[in-house]
Write an enzyme that holds these catalytic residues in place. Structure first.
Site, PDB file in Angstrom:
ATOM      1  N   HIS A  95     -76.144 -33.498   5.715  1.00 61.92           N
ATOM      2  CA  HIS A  95     -74.985 -34.029   6.453  1.00 61.92           C
ATOM      3  C   HIS A  95     -74.252 -32.883   7.153  1.00 61.92           C
ATOM      4  CE1 HIS A  95     -71.125 -35.890   7.281  1.00 61.92           C
ATOM      5  NE2 HIS A  95     -71.771 -37.048   7.213  1.00 61.92           N
ATOM      6  N   GLU A 167     -77.044 -38.332  13.580  1.00 61.51           N
ATOM      7  CA  GLU A 167     -75.588 -38.256  13.567  1.00 61.51           C
ATOM      8  C   GLU A 167     -75.130 -37.095  14.458  1.00 61.51           C
ATOM      9  OE1 GLU A 167     -73.785 -40.349   9.904  1.00 61.51           O
ATOM     10  OE2 GLU A 167     -73.998 -38.235   9.450  1.00 61.51           O
TER      11      GLU A 167
HETATM   12  P1  PGA Z   1     -67.800 -41.577  10.442  1.00 58.39           P
HETATM   13  O1  PGA Z   1     -68.746 -40.696   9.480  1.00 58.39           O
HETATM   14  O2  PGA Z   1     -68.360 -42.978  10.427  1.00 58.39           O
HETATM   15  O3  PGA Z   1     -66.435 -41.490   9.820  1.00 58.39           O
HETATM   16  O4  PGA Z   1     -67.862 -40.960  11.786  1.00 58.39           O
HETATM   17  C1  PGA Z   1     -70.130 -40.850   9.493  1.00 58.39           C
HETATM   18  C2  PGA Z   1     -70.723 -39.822   8.583  1.00 58.39           C
HETATM   19  O5  PGA Z   1     -70.118 -38.764   8.400  1.00 58.39           O
HETATM   20  O6  PGA Z   1     -71.809 -40.039   8.016  1.00 58.39           O
END
Ligand code: PGA
Length: 258
Positions: A95, A167
């Site tokens: 992450h 992401e």
């Molecule tokens: P968010 O976070 O939906 O608050 O943008 C997603 C994540 O960090 O996996």
């Protein structure tokens, strides 16, 4: 090949044990299970074990947010993947908050992927470029490097257990509040499958689930889930409200019906 949809709540460092238990209770009561959707929540490490006793895994599965790649030893403060075996079905690895705040590099992430598989947990591998890399036109290269370093030493069998979360760092609510356009997400999801095809061939690439994460909410999730090749969402901030998270799961079902 039919890939089951995957909707996961990353609760990050929110909710103590009692709060996490209430959240699970409320979510379980509200949620309608769909055979075609896997619903996963990732509570804190301290809450995951008590929650594992309460949870009905046919309805909701547990993911850990982090663990250390050695199975045991003198690593003060760490919890190993082997300690989470049988408790968590999945684990979030790579992450951006861990890459940025805790300086986790690709080599450590690769070891964590191996440790997860060794201990029968499905890695949710997060990949994504930051805003500078995107502006400089390096987004694809960054993603390909992250995927290759984390996944190139696995067997085809192991690859079937991998979920990849695209992401983009700039779209995660922690780091900014920009919204990723579905067209951009589609390009990157295609790139991810291209890279998996390069490493393992088309059959494996078609079996790996690729999901999207970054400011996903009930009112925008449908636009991401409508992307061909997008198999779900990793939700941070919006998942903290069980009603909102439930709406996201429901929205996924609606998209599948349409
Ligand atoms: P968010 O976070 O939906 O608050 O943008 C997603 C994540 O960090 O996996």
């Amino acid at each position: 090949m039919i890939r089951k949809k995957f909707i996961a709540a990353n609760l990050k460092m929110h909710f103590d044990v009692a709060e996490a238990s209430t959240y699970l209770h409320n979510l379980s009561k509200t949620l309608t299970s769909h055979r075609e959707i896997e619903v996963v929540i990732a509570p804190s490490l301290v809450a995951i074990q008590p929650l594992s006793r309460e949870i009905d895994v046919r309805k909701i599965k547990l993911a850990a947010q982090n663990a250390y790649f050695e199975d045991e030893g003198a690593y003060t403060g760490e919890v190993s993947f082997s300690m989470l075996k049988g408790i968590a079905s999945y684990i979030i690895i790579g992450h951006s908050e861990r890459r940025i705040y805790f300086h986790e590099e690709n080599d450590v992430i690769a070891k964590k992927v191996k440790a997860a598989l060794r201990n029968r947990m499905g890695p949710i591998l997060c990949v994504g470029e930051n805003i500078t890399e995107r502006r400089d036109g390096h987004a694809k290269r960054v993603i390909n490097d992250q995927i290759t370093s984390a996944l190139s030493h696995l067997t085809e069998e192991e690859m079937h257990n991998i979920v990849i979360a695209y992401e983009p760092v700039w779209a995660i609510s922690t780091f900014g509040n920009e919204q990723a356009m579905p067209d951009d997400v589609e390009k990157m999801i295609n790139e991810i499958r291209k890279q998996i095809t390069y490493l393992y061939g088309e059959k494996v690439a078609e079996s790996v689930r690729v999901i999207y994460g970054g400011s996903v909410k009930a009112d925008n999730v449908a636009s991401y889930l409508a992307i061909p090749g997008c198999d779900g969402a990793l939700v941070g901030g919006a998942s903290l409200n069980y009603l909102e998270f439930n709406k996201i799961v429901q929205s996924c079902f609606n998209v599948m019906q349409s």
